[in-house]
Motif scaffolding. Structure first.
Motif, mmCIF file in Angstrom:
data_model
loop_
_atom_site.group_PDB
_atom_site.id
_atom_site.type_symbol
_atom_site.label_atom_id
_atom_site.label_comp_id
_atom_site.label_asym_id
_atom_site.label_seq_id
_atom_site.Cartn_x
_atom_site.Cartn_y
_atom_site.Cartn_z
ATOM 1 N N THR A 1 0.724 -1.243 0.061
ATOM 2 C CA THR A 1 0.181 -0.032 0.104
ATOM 3 C C THR A 1 0.797 1.275 -0.038
ATOM 4 O O THR A 1 0.572 2.260 -0.597
ATOM 5 C CB THR A 1 -1.089 0.092 1.259
ATOM 6 N N PRO A 2 2.105 1.375 0.611
ATOM 7 C CA PRO A 2 2.862 2.619 0.648
ATOM 8 C C PRO A 2 3.205 2.696 -1.040
ATOM 9 O O PRO A 2 3.226 3.810 -1.610
ATOM 10 C CB PRO A 2 4.215 2.231 1.345
ATOM 11 N N THR A 3 3.561 1.721 -1.675
ATOM 12 C CA THR A 3 3.819 1.921 -3.021
ATOM 13 C C THR A 3 2.680 2.436 -3.832
ATOM 14 O O THR A 3 2.999 3.269 -4.756
ATOM 15 C CB THR A 3 4.426 0.518 -3.672
ATOM 16 N N THR B 1 0.195 4.231 -2.832
ATOM 17 C CA THR B 1 -0.201 5.554 -2.488
ATOM 18 C C THR B 1 0.891 6.364 -3.134
ATOM 19 O O THR B 1 0.343 7.486 -3.759
ATOM 20 C CB THR B 1 -0.313 5.991 -1.231
ATOM 21 N N THR B 2 1.991 5.953 -3.458
ATOM 22 C CA THR B 2 3.243 6.925 -4.265
ATOM 23 C C THR B 2 2.568 6.782 -5.814
ATOM 24 O O THR B 2 2.696 8.078 -6.229
ATOM 25 C CB THR B 2 4.441 6.413 -4.037
ATOM 26 N N TYR C 1 -0.526 9.250 -5.886
ATOM 27 C CA TYR C 1 0.148 10.483 -5.895
ATOM 28 C C TYR C 1 0.903 11.174 -7.179
ATOM 29 O O TYR C 1 0.515 12.355 -7.751
ATOM 30 C CB TYR C 1 1.216 10.665 -4.703
ATOM 31 N N GLY D 1 -1.709 12.052 -9.450
ATOM 32 C CA GLY D 1 -2.452 13.407 -9.024
ATOM 33 C C GLY D 1 -3.548 13.148 -7.835
ATOM 34 O O GLY D 1 -4.071 13.984 -7.512
ATOM 35 N N PHE D 2 -3.429 11.883 -7.519
ATOM 36 C CA PHE D 2 -4.605 11.552 -6.383
ATOM 37 C C PHE D 2 -3.998 11.619 -4.808
ATOM 38 O O PHE D 2 -2.813 10.809 -4.758
ATOM 39 C CB PHE D 2 -4.928 10.152 -6.434
ATOM 40 N N ARG D 3 -4.367 12.459 -3.986
ATOM 41 C CA ARG D 3 -3.682 12.641 -2.775
ATOM 42 C C ARG D 3 -4.283 11.799 -1.703
ATOM 43 O O ARG D 3 -3.515 11.724 -0.421
ATOM 44 C CB ARG D 3 -3.664 13.863 -2.373
ATOM 45 N N SER D 4 -5.590 11.340 -1.850
ATOM 46 C CA SER D 4 -6.118 10.898 -0.567
ATOM 47 C C SER D 4 -6.852 9.540 -0.862
ATOM 48 O O SER D 4 -8.006 9.644 -1.505
ATOM 49 C CB SER D 4 -7.266 11.859 0.091
ATOM 50 N N PHE E 1 -5.700 6.469 0.891
ATOM 51 C CA PHE E 1 -5.350 5.543 2.016
ATOM 52 C C PHE E 1 -6.482 5.775 3.066
ATOM 53 O O PHE E 1 -6.598 6.967 3.557
ATOM 54 C CB PHE E 1 -4.012 5.663 2.385
ATOM 55 N N GLU F 1 12.729 -0.276 -5.365
ATOM 56 C CA GLU F 1 13.177 -0.179 -3.775
ATOM 57 C C GLU F 1 13.743 -1.244 -3.177
ATOM 58 O O GLU F 1 14.403 -1.113 -2.213
ATOM 59 C CB GLU F 1 11.769 0.388 -3.251
ATOM 60 N N PRO G 1 16.204 9.592 -3.252
ATOM 61 C CA PRO G 1 15.654 8.985 -4.770
ATOM 62 C C PRO G 1 16.964 8.593 -5.329
ATOM 63 O O PRO G 1 17.937 9.190 -5.261
ATOM 64 C CB PRO G 1 14.925 10.179 -5.207
#
Lengths: 244, 244, 244, 244, 244, 244
Positions: free
Chosen positions: C24-26, C28-29, C32, C35-38, C40, C208, C226
């Protein structure tokens, strides 16, 4: 307001080692007796409850993100405070981050925490979230945080300062203060009293171990906890027997 | 308003034993059917989820601390309500403390909990924190609280009353009510309905075990959960088979 | 606003299988970066952290209970949205319930979750409580919720709609969106970008893993995380070696 | 713990009259200098900001309502603590109610407040709501509360005690303490220090009036606020001129 | 679940007119006596406290915004639920918006409220913010909201539904329910009991006016409030005198 | 990270004057169109709603108080950041203080605000409390805060920094940004876009005044708000008529 580590009072050589053997409840009690009421970071929990941590604080401060001051590209700048602080931490230090109490964004994950470990840091404390939570728990480095969160910090925060006094979980943390963590959470000990607290804390631990033993054997609370003169005399005798 | 235990209605002899076998979801459902909507202590979690607890409530009430009414010296007074209640609890009773929902201070730790155990108490319930959390979990006595906290209660609270009606986690607890805890949390059963709730709760547990078995085998929800007449008839037959 | 599943864009056949392998961290990145911020669901935690979940969302909406619109008798109506949605879920779908962020009532327990399992559903996500928590954890079906709660949902909610866009834990969930869960929590991926996110997410995971290996061996952050051009070139070579 | 008014220390005869002329910011400063940090009732606002109030506290304590212990029928019982306290309040006293910080229910309205006025009470303070808000504002009796709320208290609370130490808006209030209110809110002054605080508060008010005048005329902060020796000497001269 | 206005029970012709003369505290009491405990919209305040409002509810539901489903361009679509509901409201109706309790975004401002006024609507109720607050207050149309907020709703919300049951400030609002507002706030009266509540509410208002008069003249609470038989007999005589 | 005012981009000479004529809702809309989503300080309200404020930000940062770093004696140090910032503010600047969202302590009162006024400051903005509230309101200087609070800030805070980027009410404020306040609250405009936002804001105000006039005369929303081509053409004609 000088924050340069060079200006810090030296700690007694045995202080950190002692503090690793004193529980956070005992530390808050000793600090309270010295007049400090708010030293426990509320809501900040260990990812590895069985680990103990003690070390001097270095700090990073985050402010609310804004579209012109946040984003993944910042992270490549070696001067970005979050990255700079990690890259320059000294062995035995604890990184403390002021994440404004935001649990829904992650201010570190397994790569940054691995770098802290490689640098020899003693721990990481933050009033924010951690990503890669399960893998960080397995890695075993002492981390204290509000809980798991997947989104990267850039969604909510921008790092703006390094090694300044901060608030973390409603507690003041000044660079050079001593952070101690156990299975309960984290206490921030003002540097000037760290030696005193370490010494008195060890004594209190010993006394309470003695009292607990008595209570488990059936002693009533009055006279025992808090200890009256008779109990204190018994304790002194018990200590002498243990030492001899 | 008389709170003397002597004035309490007697409970049926098998009630506490029965309540130890009924889950808190079932108890809240039976209480709802009798008209009680708010009986589950929200946010109060077991330190030992595998333990079950049932016993009559005795209570302690805390108010906000003030510099002239709080401090470690109070704790040596045998009349201090927190210490007095622990020292005088009867075997099988549950101590319930109104800690005003404050999670950041600890209203008990391993010494006081060891004394409750030595007195034969059945458990401890509070809407506050617990210190020495890991050691209390290992000790195994049934404790239900908001979570770990290192600072002693004197930082935030002063104990002011014993055995009066209190609010705990937004639920009214009257001395003599029956507190039941399991892995989910704690329910307060008004004393006057405890016998009824215990009897009906056991029946519901049995019915739901039967329904769960049917659903796991593929039964559809309509007619099965909630059970229609056919399912209830099947259940009666199943019970007879089990008893014979 | 058409919510009929028939009107949904098809997903690429490998997308769900890929998403089960991306954290899920990947996710959300990647979201993002689109363009999607919310995306989670904050505060919604896995009952079985070791399970992974991916599936298309069907939804149920709850509103505040009122004495003329709530109670156990409603539950026997096969059209009651909570029961209807469970009874008609298709294999591989994830049921998402808008429980208004209320942690103190339970919107499902072991019987309903067993029915979801029997229907072949892929998981259950809700911003509310779960009863029979310990038994649900043992059952192993992927459930993501705010925590345990004993009281049935009728004390606080009435189900009013099925398969409409909802908010769950402050995130928009549209029927047909893809819900992915792991040990950290749940991400809602807008359907239109699910194929893209799955593909890019897998690539990021690989990169990663490579970076983490380098950092654990002592690589500094600048240039590595990075990744700079040199690190990216190394990564390409590493990938080629692994593939050959 | 004796709460009988007869056991209270007498106040100096001019204390209440003086306290009516000292602002709550000044009172909190004087109390802080005596070691009291938490004396201002946060969130409790005046319905009539232009009124001043000072009087000795009598208290009522509310606990969470339960279906067997709440309802309109209780209110007819003259012993019900909320009604009993109002009916027996002495002239000049302030009624303080512990409403558990619940803003969404009303613990008094125009009829009860009219009765307090008829009894000669000096004011009403509560960390709960007030109904008939607009009409109470117009009536002019000093009332300090969280805000307007239409539902009667029986929906959320049951009154359980009278004249015991309570918490109100996170501040300890002991019967006999002195409550002072102005346009900012309410301070609770521990009875034992009320005479001292009244005297010192008046002096501080005078000094700050002098400083404010200087600052409005252009004096810089350093040396003026807080006042240095020169400013203090000027102040003494100014006082002498005013007195002569 | 049919929401078509045509399916609604008719209200008695005098009901709305009566409800405009009954206060919200009285309405919550009458609703409580009919078994309804949660009907007052907590935290929703009048912009014009001197106005009274009564009318049938039409509803709009908002969900969390997402970058692919929100933005100013949506607002030009005549089918966008927020705009459609305003454009099609019938004279005398009250628009109720479920804004998820978010005070920091504005779901209406002076242009939309002027359009509601031009359409003959009776009022606007929302658990969200209002922009152009000062100008809306001056305009005088009955609006009840959480407070002022400058940012447009698209930053936080997307409107997703019209005329469905919603939650507003933790209260269920079904299209066709009767919304009544005064200086205290807003009550939602379930349609089926609106006639009864209007009739009984007027009677209670009269009785309480009589009681208030007695209390202001010095009557004690016992026997007067709540009224005993003697007071009720006096009231009947007083009513007869007033009517003759 | 350079914070020296000398390094700031110059603003267009008419920008501040223009911003004083644009409402905060209009400013948030223009900022949103430039990609800024979070610029309105939530919960921060004007003490004098009829005043307008525009000026460049200077900042002060507070951290949690600790017994060794707080107290009235600090305030006499001319270098204490709160006092230093006030004493050195330039005419036309706005002082913005990061008070960590704590409403229960006051970070300024009538003496400090009088000094700001004497220095020619344009305003004061803080996410904390104000003491001497009624007298500050009467004084008329533009102040925006969370509300009244009697206790001095030393109970909760210590000032630790001056003119660094801060968070205030969850919004990033960088020294040199432009703060604009009206009856609704405060917007922080990133300095780099202030000229653009001022110009576009004035145009939007004019267009919305035209639209409001049309809607009050009965125009329907579709085509009018947001304006379609016909409305925009009408607006251009209307502007030409007004200018000629």
């Amino acid at each position: 307001m000088a924050h340069a580590p060079s200006s810090l009072l030296p700690l007694a050589p045995e202080t950190l080692e002692r503090l690793r053997r004193v529980s956070t409840p005992t530390l808050t009690t000793q600090l309270y007796k010295l007049g400090f009421r708010s030293t426990f970071l509320h809501g900040v929990r260990p990812l590895c409850p069985e680990r103990r941590m003690a070390g001097e604080a270095v700090t990073v401060r985050f402010a609310p993100a804004r579209e012109d001051r946040a984003g993944y590209e910042m992270l490549a700048d070696p001067a970005y405070p979050q990255r700079h602080a990690i890259e320059h931490i000294a062995p035995g230090q604890v990184l403390v981050m002021d994440c404004r109490g935001v649990a829904s964004a992650a201010n570190a994950g397994d790569i940054l925490i691995s770098r802290l470990h490689a640098r020899g840091a003693a721990g990481l404390v933050l009033d924010g979230g951690i990503r890669d939570y399960v893998s960080v728990q397995a890695f075993g480095f002492p981390v204290y945080a509000l809980g798991p969160a997947a989104p990267a910090h850039v969604v909510r925060h921008v790092a703006v300062d390094e090694n300044v006094p901060i608030g973390c979980a409603e507690v003041l943390v000044v660079p050079g203060d001593v952070m101690v963590g156990d299975g309960e959470g984290v206490v921030c000990i003002p540097r000037a009293v760290a030696d005193t607290v370490a010494a008195r804390g060890l004594e209190q631990e010993e006394l309470e171990a003695f009292i607990l033993e008595k209570v488990r054997k059936g002693a009533p609370l009055p006279g025992t906890y808090p200890p009256g003169d008779a109990t204190l005399a018994e304790f002194e005798a018990w200590k002498r027997r243990r030492q001899s």
